[in-house]
Design a protein around this motif. Sequence first.
Motif, PDB file in Angstrom:
ATOM      1  N   UNK A  55       0.785  -1.240   0.000  1.00  0.00           N
ATOM      2  CA  UNK A  55       0.000   0.000   0.000  1.00  0.00           C
ATOM      3  C   UNK A  55       0.813   1.284   0.000  1.00  0.00           C
ATOM      4  N   UNK A  56       1.800   1.411   0.865  1.00  0.00           N
ATOM      5  CA  UNK A  56       2.418   2.708   1.144  1.00  0.00           C
ATOM      6  C   UNK A  56       3.087   3.330  -0.069  1.00  0.00           C
ATOM      7  N   UNK A  57       3.650   2.498  -0.933  1.00  0.00           N
ATOM      8  CA  UNK A  57       4.379   3.049  -2.070  1.00  0.00           C
ATOM      9  C   UNK A  57       3.449   3.830  -2.999  1.00  0.00           C
ATOM     10  N   UNK A  58       2.199   3.426  -3.066  1.00  0.00           N
ATOM     11  CA  UNK A  58       1.219   4.171  -3.860  1.00  0.00           C
ATOM     12  C   UNK A  58       0.558   5.277  -3.039  1.00  0.00           C
ATOM     13  N   UNK A  59       0.153   4.948  -1.808  1.00  0.00           N
ATOM     14  CA  UNK A  59      -0.558   5.927  -0.982  1.00  0.00           C
ATOM     15  C   UNK A  59       0.287   7.173  -0.742  1.00  0.00           C
ATOM     16  N   UNK A  60       1.595   7.011  -0.637  1.00  0.00           N
ATOM     17  CA  UNK A  60       2.478   8.151  -0.390  1.00  0.00           C
ATOM     18  C   UNK A  60       2.608   9.064  -1.604  1.00  0.00           C
ATOM     19  N   UNK A  61       2.271   8.547  -2.789  1.00  0.00           N
ATOM     20  CA  UNK A  61       2.459   9.290  -4.020  1.00  0.00           C
ATOM     21  C   UNK A  61       3.798   9.047  -4.681  1.00  0.00           C
ATOM     22  N   UNK A  62       4.674   8.289  -4.023  1.00  0.00           N
ATOM     23  CA  UNK A  62       6.017   8.066  -4.565  1.00  0.00           C
ATOM     24  C   UNK A  62       5.976   7.340  -5.905  1.00  0.00           C
ATOM     25  N   UNK A  63       5.051   6.400  -6.052  1.00  0.00           N
ATOM     26  CA  UNK A  63       5.013   5.560  -7.245  1.00  0.00           C
ATOM     27  C   UNK A  63       4.707   6.369  -8.505  1.00  0.00           C
ATOM     28  N   UNK A  64       3.963   7.442  -8.330  1.00  0.00           N
ATOM     29  CA  UNK A  64       3.624   8.279  -9.484  1.00  0.00           C
ATOM     30  C   UNK A  64       4.865   8.874 -10.136  1.00  0.00           C
ATOM     31  N   UNK A  65       5.908   9.065  -9.362  1.00  0.00           N
ATOM     32  CA  UNK A  65       7.167   9.591  -9.896  1.00  0.00           C
ATOM     33  C   UNK A  65       8.165   8.488 -10.198  1.00  0.00           C
ATOM     34  N   UNK A  66       8.226   7.483  -9.321  1.00  0.00           N
ATOM     35  CA  UNK A  66       9.267   6.458  -9.460  1.00  0.00           C
ATOM     36  C   UNK A  66       9.019   5.538 -10.649  1.00  0.00           C
ATOM     37  N   UNK A 188      16.520   8.971  -0.450  1.00  0.00           N
ATOM     38  CA  UNK A 188      15.664  10.126  -0.721  1.00  0.00           C
ATOM     39  C   UNK A 188      14.740  10.318   0.475  1.00  0.00           C
ATOM     40  N   UNK A 189      14.861  11.508   1.099  1.00  0.00           N
ATOM     41  CA  UNK A 189      14.008  11.880   2.236  1.00  0.00           C
ATOM     42  C   UNK A 189      13.163  13.068   1.787  1.00  0.00           C
ATOM     43  N   UNK A 190      11.961  12.790   1.301  1.00  0.00           N
ATOM     44  CA  UNK A 190      11.070  13.846   0.821  1.00  0.00           C
ATOM     45  C   UNK A 190       9.873  13.929   1.755  1.00  0.00           C
ATOM     46  N   UNK A 191       9.793  14.967   2.587  1.00  0.00           N
ATOM     47  CA  UNK A 191       8.705  15.073   3.561  1.00  0.00           C
ATOM     48  C   UNK A 191       7.314  15.035   2.935  1.00  0.00           C
ATOM     49  N   UNK A 192       7.184  15.418   1.663  1.00  0.00           N
ATOM     50  CA  UNK A 192       5.871  15.385   1.025  1.00  0.00           C
ATOM     51  C   UNK A 192       5.303  13.969   0.960  1.00  0.00           C
ATOM     52  N   UNK A 193       6.174  12.957   1.034  1.00  0.00           N
ATOM     53  CA  UNK A 193       5.716  11.572   0.969  1.00  0.00           C
ATOM     54  C   UNK A 193       5.085  11.094   2.267  1.00  0.00           C
ATOM     55  N   UNK A 194       5.157  11.909   3.325  1.00  0.00           N
ATOM     56  CA  UNK A 194       4.608  11.485   4.616  1.00  0.00           C
ATOM     57  C   UNK A 194       3.242  12.092   4.928  1.00  0.00           C
ATOM     58  N   UNK A 195       2.729  12.966   4.065  1.00  0.00           N
ATOM     59  CA  UNK A 195       1.491  13.674   4.417  1.00  0.00           C
ATOM     60  C   UNK A 195       0.283  12.743   4.435  1.00  0.00           C
ATOM     61  N   UNK A 196       0.365  11.594   3.779  1.00  0.00           N
ATOM     62  CA  UNK A 196      -0.769  10.669   3.767  1.00  0.00           C
ATOM     63  C   UNK A 196      -0.711   9.651   4.901  1.00  0.00           C
ATOM     64  N   UNK A 197       0.298   9.739   5.767  1.00  0.00           N
ATOM     65  CA  UNK A 197       0.355   8.809   6.897  1.00  0.00           C
ATOM     66  C   UNK A 197      -0.894   8.963   7.759  1.00  0.00           C
ATOM     67  N   UNK A 198      -1.609   7.894   8.055  1.00  0.00           N
ATOM     68  CA  UNK A 198      -2.711   7.995   9.018  1.00  0.00           C
ATOM     69  C   UNK A 198      -2.185   8.498  10.358  1.00  0.00           C
ATOM     70  N   UNK A 199      -3.034   9.145  11.131  1.00  0.00           N
ATOM     71  CA  UNK A 199      -2.613   9.740  12.398  1.00  0.00           C
ATOM     72  C   UNK A 199      -1.943   8.719  13.308  1.00  0.00           C
ATOM     73  N   UNK A 200      -2.511   7.516  13.376  1.00  0.00           N
ATOM     74  CA  UNK A 200      -1.925   6.486  14.265  1.00  0.00           C
ATOM     75  C   UNK A 200      -0.498   6.148  13.845  1.00  0.00           C
ATOM     76  N   UNK A 201      -0.255   6.069  12.531  1.00  0.00           N
ATOM     77  CA  UNK A 201       1.086   5.773  12.051  1.00  0.00           C
ATOM     78  C   UNK A 201       2.017   6.961  12.240  1.00  0.00           C
ATOM     79  N   UNK A 202       1.493   8.156  12.104  1.00  0.00           N
ATOM     80  CA  UNK A 202       2.315   9.345  12.350  1.00  0.00           C
ATOM     81  C   UNK A 202       2.819   9.349  13.785  1.00  0.00           C
ATOM     82  N   UNK A 203       1.935   9.018  14.720  1.00  0.00           N
ATOM     83  CA  UNK A 203       2.328   8.954  16.129  1.00  0.00           C
ATOM     84  C   UNK A 203       3.331   7.825  16.350  1.00  0.00           C
TER      85      UNK A 203
END
Length: 399
Positions: A55-66, A188-203
């Motif tokens: 899931x995460x590779x798509x949900x983060x938006x990274x796959x659209x570029x990679x 690659x550390x791109x903070x934009x890839x973390x904005x879709x993290x669910x709150x529980x995972x962010x914590x």
Amino acid sequence: MGSWHCKIDIHRTFVLQPTRPHTVFGVGALAGIDDILDKLRQGGCDAVLVVTDPLAYKASGAWDTVRPALDRHMPWEHYDGVRSNPTYANCDAAATTGRAMAAKAVLAIGGGSAIDTAKTAAVLLAHPGKKAVDFYEKHAPITAALPIIAINTTHGTGSECNAYAVAQTDGADKPVIHSPHLYPTWVIEDPALTVTLPARQAVATAIDALSHALEAATAATASPYTICLAKEAVCLITAWLPTALRQPGNLAARYWLMYASAIAGIGFDLGMLHIAHALEHVMSTLNADVAHGDGLGLLLPAVLAEIYPAAPEVLAEVLRPIAPELKGLPGEADRAVAGLRQWFACIGQPSGMSAYFTGADVPALTRMVMKSCLSKTLLPLAPIRVDTAVVERIFQQAL
């Protein structure tokens, strides 16, 4: 107030600047993937294994570029079977996919689980005939690994910054492998890839970074460098995590949380970890539903109660953003724990293990900790002597 500086052993040498990945950091860093793939191709790489969870590779938006970048540069195959708390089977399956297409490099997109699986696969692909168990349990020497590209999508793992990888067999053990060959070649550390993290995972991921900082600052192998990294990491996490929870799309918050995670990861690469990670690895081995950061959060108050009297000067400074009234005195442990619990309540971190374990599980958890090969490495690095009674008391308090 006594200063932690006075307790540093100035005759014990430490590594100030180790081998590290080439890390591109900041919003928009993902655009650098074309340059990385171009360098790989120029170096003779003509096939890449991509390793992700489902899931995460798509949900983060990274796959659209990679994916378009991969299509432009070279053939690739995709292993997307990584689970949280990855197993030897995940690592072996990823390597099988890479072997079938003669991969010359491994690209991970995700958090610690994906990056650790990719690291292990890179080692397996450089050692024909070996299985993950050979390195994790039979201590086969790691003499090489394929180039590793890590695209981080969380602000907690630290795996992108260090030379460790973790995998497990469910219900048995969760060992670690370590080698300079496990440092990614590019990160690659791109903070934009973390904005879709669910709150529980962010914590959970932020608490993972917090635990890296606290343990690396108080381990027997701590140094002035790891303590200063820990202070900055905790300061940034406490300052910016509430903003990220209220405003998930706030890129400044994500930037500083990802930076905090990176420097905490560098800290534990140099200063190591101890009690919390040793105990959590057993928790998530027995119950794979325990997310790593969540498990650490359940343990940290009880761990802090045990270690604070042994390292009050360091912990008072590192925890100042959470408990500003601390003065660095051994008798303040209860005050430090209360401050940590109060902060956890503010960010929505659960306060007890009852969702995963009961008191009846404590003896088995304790036995596994004392038998674990990871514990035999980490527990001697704690600032206190850790025996069966200490481990059992921490689990009981964490309930």
